[in-house]
Every structure is written in structure tokens, then in C-alpha cells.
Design an enzyme around this catalytic site. Structure first.
Site, PDB file in Angstrom:
ATOM      1  N   ILE A  53      46.069  26.693  -2.115  1.00 57.99           N
ATOM      2  CA  ILE A  53      44.999  27.074  -1.189  1.00 57.99           C
ATOM      3  C   ILE A  53      45.483  27.655   0.119  1.00 57.99           C
ATOM      4  CG2 ILE A  53      43.146  25.600  -2.068  1.00 57.99           C
ATOM      5  CD1 ILE A  53      43.990  23.446  -0.139  1.00 57.99           C
ATOM      6  N   GLY A  54      46.746  27.594   0.361  1.00 63.18           N
ATOM      7  CA  GLY A  54      47.218  28.155   1.617  1.00 63.18           C
ATOM      8  C   GLY A  54      48.699  28.452   1.573  1.00 63.18           C
ATOM      9  N   GLU A  55      49.059  29.545   2.180  1.00 64.14           N
ATOM     10  CA  GLU A  55      50.461  29.895   2.249  1.00 64.14           C
ATOM     11  C   GLU A  55      50.737  30.380   3.655  1.00 64.14           C
ATOM     12  OE1 GLU A  55      53.289  31.917  -1.059  1.00 64.14           O
ATOM     13  OE2 GLU A  55      51.190  32.490  -1.074  1.00 64.14           O
ATOM     14  N   VAL A  77      50.216  25.091   0.781  1.00 63.75           N
ATOM     15  CA  VAL A  77      49.287  23.981   0.614  1.00 63.75           C
ATOM     16  C   VAL A  77      48.587  24.095  -0.746  1.00 63.75           C
ATOM     17  CG1 VAL A  77      47.296  22.782   1.581  1.00 63.75           C
ATOM     18  CG2 VAL A  77      48.957  23.820   3.120  1.00 63.75           C
ATOM     19  N   THR A  90      53.475  30.313   7.352  1.00 65.61           N
ATOM     20  CA  THR A  90      54.846  30.566   7.759  1.00 65.61           C
ATOM     21  C   THR A  90      55.706  29.333   7.495  1.00 65.61           C
ATOM     22  OG1 THR A  90      53.591  31.198   9.727  1.00 65.61           O
ATOM     23  CG2 THR A  90      55.871  31.932   9.605  1.00 65.61           C
ATOM     24  N   PHE A  91      55.071  28.171   7.568  1.00 63.93           N
ATOM     25  CA  PHE A  91      55.865  26.946   7.523  1.00 63.93           C
ATOM     26  C   PHE A  91      55.617  26.102   6.286  1.00 63.93           C
ATOM     27  CE2 PHE A  91      54.996  27.914  12.047  1.00 63.93           C
ATOM     28  CZ  PHE A  91      56.281  28.253  12.412  1.00 63.93           C
ATOM     29  N   LYS A 130      50.584  19.382   1.371  1.00 61.35           N
ATOM     30  CA  LYS A 130      51.252  20.380   2.213  1.00 61.35           C
ATOM     31  C   LYS A 130      52.752  20.280   2.019  1.00 61.35           C
ATOM     32  CE  LYS A 130      51.737  21.963   7.002  1.00 61.35           C
ATOM     33  NZ  LYS A 130      51.111  22.080   8.323  1.00 61.35           N
ATOM     34  N   ASP A 185      48.559  25.465  18.595  1.00 59.92           N
ATOM     35  CA  ASP A 185      48.292  26.552  17.647  1.00 59.92           C
ATOM     36  C   ASP A 185      46.820  26.561  17.235  1.00 59.92           C
ATOM     37  OD1 ASP A 185      49.023  28.814  16.264  1.00 59.92           O
ATOM     38  OD2 ASP A 185      49.860  27.743  14.550  1.00 59.92           O
TER      39      ASP A 185
HETATM   40  P1  ADP Z   1      50.800  26.037   8.058  1.00 61.49           P
HETATM   41  O1  ADP Z   1      51.667  25.262   8.986  1.00 61.49           O
HETATM   42  O2  ADP Z   1      51.560  26.656   6.950  1.00 61.49           O
HETATM   43  O3  ADP Z   1      49.893  27.000   8.755  1.00 61.49           O
HETATM   44  P2  ADP Z   1      48.412  24.391   7.616  1.00 61.49           P
HETATM   45  O4  ADP Z   1      48.475  22.922   7.812  1.00 61.49           O
HETATM   46  O5  ADP Z   1      47.737  25.190   8.680  1.00 61.49           O
HETATM   47  O6  ADP Z   1      49.894  24.929   7.341  1.00 61.49           O
HETATM   48  O7  ADP Z   1      47.695  24.700   6.229  1.00 61.49           O
HETATM   49  C1  ADP Z   1      47.609  26.026   5.758  1.00 61.49           C
HETATM   50  C2  ADP Z   1      46.265  26.279   5.143  1.00 61.49           C
HETATM   51  O8  ADP Z   1      46.033  25.376   4.047  1.00 61.49           O
HETATM   52  C3  ADP Z   1      45.069  26.062   6.087  1.00 61.49           C
HETATM   53  O9  ADP Z   1      44.800  27.199   6.856  1.00 61.49           O
HETATM   54  C4  ADP Z   1      43.959  25.746   5.092  1.00 61.49           C
HETATM   55  O10 ADP Z   1      43.432  26.940   4.537  1.00 61.49           O
HETATM   56  C5  ADP Z   1      44.675  24.987   3.987  1.00 61.49           C
HETATM   57  N1  ADP Z   1      44.560  23.534   4.247  1.00 61.49           N
HETATM   58  C6  ADP Z   1      45.390  22.760   4.975  1.00 61.49           C
HETATM   59  N2  ADP Z   1      44.990  21.480   5.011  1.00 61.49           N
HETATM   60  C7  ADP Z   1      43.849  21.420   4.281  1.00 61.49           C
HETATM   61  C8  ADP Z   1      42.919  20.365   3.937  1.00 61.49           C
HETATM   62  N3  ADP Z   1      43.097  19.113   4.348  1.00 61.49           N
HETATM   63  N4  ADP Z   1      41.839  20.680   3.179  1.00 61.49           N
HETATM   64  C9  ADP Z   1      41.655  21.940   2.757  1.00 61.49           C
HETATM   65  N5  ADP Z   1      42.482  22.965   3.029  1.00 61.49           N
HETATM   66  C10 ADP Z   1      43.568  22.730   3.789  1.00 61.49           C
HETATM   67 MG    MG Z   2      48.243  26.757   9.984  1.00 60.75          MG
END
Ligand code: ADP
Ligand code: MG
Length: 394
Positions: free
Chosen positions: A29-31, A37, A33-34, A89, A176
Site C-alpha cells: 500500500i505504500g512505497e 508498507v 523513501t524510507f 512497515k 514531516d
Molecule cells: P515512509 O516513511 O516510507 O513515508 P509511512 O509511514 O509514511 O512511510 O507510510 C507510507 C505510506 O503507507 C503512507 O503514506 C500510507 O499510504 C501507507 N500507510 C502507512 N501506515 C498505514 C496505516 N496504518 N494504515 C494504512 N495505510 C498506511
Molecule cells: Mg511518509
């Protein structure tokens, strides 16, 4: 699910022994820089002691359709009430162990804070760390910002301010704040703050305090800045900005996302406070009111200062710079001395002639958030007491 995503999920299951005993990976669901997810189903769901009300409510959607599938999922879980979805994550191994520890520690400190996504647990296998958070169904900001009415902005901001109020009460700077780090659910009218990867405790910078912490200097900075405008420093500024700048550079934490960085971050203030997050909230509100995303689109910090000065004008930028012991100069002819009002900017940006009363109210909140002087900028607690929340006009 895409085959490459499936492959990626298999890789995680293979590199992390035992992970599939507890989690069934559903999707990526998420990709960022760090991290990457994943959405996963926690097969040990019933063991939670915590109160995850808001996540339960938000996840209801997942079961609503089709009903036959709902029953099957429940059946699969042999008597459990419902499936529990989590966000896994996976923090990239390129992140320093200290950084990872910092993120997990701060999340641990913030447990129990409403509107902050809680940390369920974390796993490490060799150099790989996975944080487990409850999954929060949300809408992509890029889709929702255009349709937001002022009432929606109010719900969004109230939830975000509530989260920041608790984070800031713990003397933690998120650093951030931006739409992808605040997961908003329009049905619940609530969101959760995520991503403490850049967060830090206030006052953890090991440098000498910035000029802005000395009250008398702040007053004097106005005098200084008017002095500088009459007697520009003889750095021999040519057109544009110097490519080979040999002046010693100051070190300050500049972590964050371009377009959302507060002026004092750009001016390399060494005593940054929780107010930097409030500026970023202001940028989000500006995006919503101006109906433009991203609102600021700077390539670097210098660009960002140019964008800022075309709004605030050079006079106020000079004062803001002087406050942090810096000198602001520009010879870009289109940047005026005076700048524009927020009302004018919101009208231009959203292409309307007049603002409604509620938009005017939101714009007043905006000007309290996007205040160049951090000591005058609204805190989260102040903002929650703003007329926009306490006495909304419709
Ligand atoms: P990064 O440090 O890579 O930015 P994030 O913690 O912001 O990591 O997570 C990246 C993305 O993953 C978020 O923008 C969101 O879309 C998804 N995500 C993160 N945590 C959750 C969560 N608890 N429920 C649903 N989606 C999530
Ligand atoms: Mg983020």
C-alpha cells in the site's frame, strides 16, 4: 494484485522467518523513501488488549460488501469476531539503526494519543525491521482535496490539530507533516497521523541556540533588517544566486519535505520548535483553500525562499531571516517589497472573485498558521481554540 507486488510480498515472507505464521500479506500500500508498507491480516487479532475503536470502525467498510464474503472470512478465522488488518512497515535496511530506534521509541512514547497511529509491535530479523500498525482505511488526498467543502476542511484540520496537539505536548516535532502522512477517512471524519521517521524531541539539536531564542535579539532583528536593507551586505551579489558560495554554511536540521518546510527551517534556525509542524499544516490548508496541489513546487531551499518571498514580500522575509541571524537578499525584479494578503492569494489560486464567510474564516486561520515568526505562529492548542473551530460560520 500485481504479479511484481506478489513477488515482493513473497520475498518479505521468505526473508522473515515466521512472519507468515502470524500475518497474511494482502497488498502493498505504500512505497516511500524510507520504507515499504504492506496491508496484512493479523491472524492473532484476538490477543489485543488495547482499545482500537477508531480502527475497528474504519475497517467495517472492509466487511460491508459482499456479505457472503464476510461470513466466509469469519468462518476462516474459526469463531473470531472479525479479521484485523494491519499495516506492516518494512523499514529499509539503508536507514540507520539509530533512526529506526528513534521512530519506534517516539511511537512508543505517543501510545494512547488520539489520532496518532499506534504501534502494535515491531520485529527484527538480522538487519530487517518491520513495524506493525493497525491498518487505517483512508482516501488519497490527491483525490479528495478538490471536492472538499469548508466543513470537510474543518473536520480534516480538527483531527490533524488534535493529533499534533498531543504530539507537541510530548515535546515531539513530527517534522514531516504532509497529506501522505496524515491518513484521513472522510466517512469517519477522522484521520490518524503516521510516519515518525523524521520526528525528534524538541531541543535535541547539539548546536548553540539560535539568535531567535534571545528575546532582545528578536526585537533588535527588526532594526537590523532595516539597516541591512539600507546598507546591503557587500557580498558582491550578481544576478541570480552565487554558484560558488564560499561562505561557511550553518548546520541545522533541514529534514522534511520540500514545499512543506517552515521558513525557520530554510533559514537554518538551530532552535526549531514544534511550530515547524504548524507551518506545514498551514501549507495543507492553503492547498485546500487554493485548490492547488502541490501548492509550492520548489526544487530546493533557495527556490522555496523565492516562492515564499513572492508571497510575503522582501521586507518581511528580511525580518524573518534576521531573526535567525541570517541575511536575506534578492535581486529578482518580480519580487516586490510588500507581498500579498492571504485573502488575495486564496482568491487568485482558486479562481474566485469573492470568498464565502466560512472561507474568510478559514483564511484567517491560515494567516495564523503561515506566520513567518514562529513565536507568533499559532500552536496546535491555540488553533483548536480558533473561531474556525469554536464558532464556525456556515
Ligand atoms: P515512509 O516513511 O516510507 O513515508 P509511512 O509511514 O509514511 O512511510 O507510510 C507510507 C505510506 O503507507 C503512507 O503514506 C500510507 O499510504 C501507507 N500507510 C502507512 N501506515 C498505514 C496505516 N496504518 N494504515 C494504512 N495505510 C498506511
Ligand atoms: Mg511518509
Amino acid at each position: 494484485v500485481d504479479e511484481s507486488v506478489r513477488e515482493d510480498m513473497r520475498k518479505l515472507e521468505d526473508t522473515f522467518p515466521g512472519i507468515s505464521d502470524r500475518f497474511r500479506l494482502v497488498n502493498r500500500i505504500g512505497e516511500g523513501t524510507f520504507s515499504t508498507v504492506y496491508k496484512a491480516e493479523d491472524l492473532h487479532y484476538d490477543h489485543y488488549q488495547n482499545d482500537w475503536d477508531i480502527f475497528d470502525k474504519a475497517q467495517q467498510d472492509t466487511y460491508d460488501s459482499p456479505p457472503s464474503k464476510r461470513r466466509r472470512v469469519q468462518g476462516d478465522l474459526s469463531g473470531r469476531k472479525k479479521a484485523r488488518f494491519v499495516a506492516l512497515k518494512k523499514i529499509y535496511v539503508t536507514s540507520s539503526p539509530l533512526r529506526i530506534q528513534n521512530e519506534l521509541e517516539l511511537l512508543h512514547d505517543l501510545r494512547g494519543c488520539g489520532s496518532v497511529c499506534p504501534l502494535i509491535t515491531a520485529f527484527r530479523y538480522q538487519d530487517q525491521v518491520v513495524a506493525v500498525l493497525p491498518y487505517f482505511p483512508h482516501t488519497d488526498f490527491r483525490i479528495q482535496y478538490r471536492t472538499f467543502m469548508v466543513a470537510d476542511m474543518r473536520h480534516y484540520l480538527r483531527s490533524l490539530m488534535t493529533a499534533l496537539n498531543s504530539v507537541h505536548e510530548h515535546d515531539i516535532l513530527h517534522r514531516d507533516i504532509k497529506p501522505t502522512n496524515f491518513l484521513y477517512n472522510p466517512d469517519l471524519k477522522e484521520g490518524v497521523l503516521v510516519d515518525f521517521g523524521l520526528a525528534e524531541r524538541q531541543g535535541s539539536e547539539y548546536t548553540s541556540p539560535c539568535l531567535c531564542t534571545h528575546q532582545s535579539y528578536v526585537r533588535r532583528s527588526r532594526i537590523l533588517s532595516s539597516y541591512y536593507s539600507k546598507n546591503p551586505p557587500s557580498a558582491g551579489l550578481s544576478a541570480g544566486y552565487p554558484k560558488n558560495d564560499s561562505r561557511p554554511s550553518r548546520r541545522a536540521n533541514r529534514a522534511g519535505t520540500r514545499g512543506f518546510r517552515a521558513p525557520e527551517v530554510l533559514f537554518k534556525c538551530t532552535s526549531q520548535t514544534t511550530k515547524i509542524d504548524m507551518w506545514s499544516v498551514g501549507v495543507i490548508l492553503l492547498t485546500l483553500l487554493g485548490r492547488r496541489f502541490p501548492f509550492f513546487n520548489s526544487a530546493d531551499d533557495i527556490d522555496a525562499m523565492i516562492e515564499m518571498s513572492s508571497i510575503f514580500g522582501t521586507r518581511r522575509m528580511k525580518t524573518a531571516a534576521a531573526m535567525h541571524g541570517q541575511i536575506f537578499e534578492t535581486n529578482i525584479p518580480t519580487i516586490g517589497e510588500k507581498g500579498y494578503s492571504w485573502e488575495k492569494l486564496v482568491k487568485w489560486s482558486s479562481c474566485v472573485e469573492d470568498l464565502t464567510e466560512s472561507e474568510e474564516q478559514a483564511t484567517r486561520l491560515l494567516s495564523g498558521l503561515m506566520e513567518l515568526d514562529p513565536s507568533k505562529r499559532l500552536s496546535a492548542a491555540d488553533a483548536l481554540q480558533h473561531e474556525f473551530f469554536t464558532n464556525p460560520v456556515h
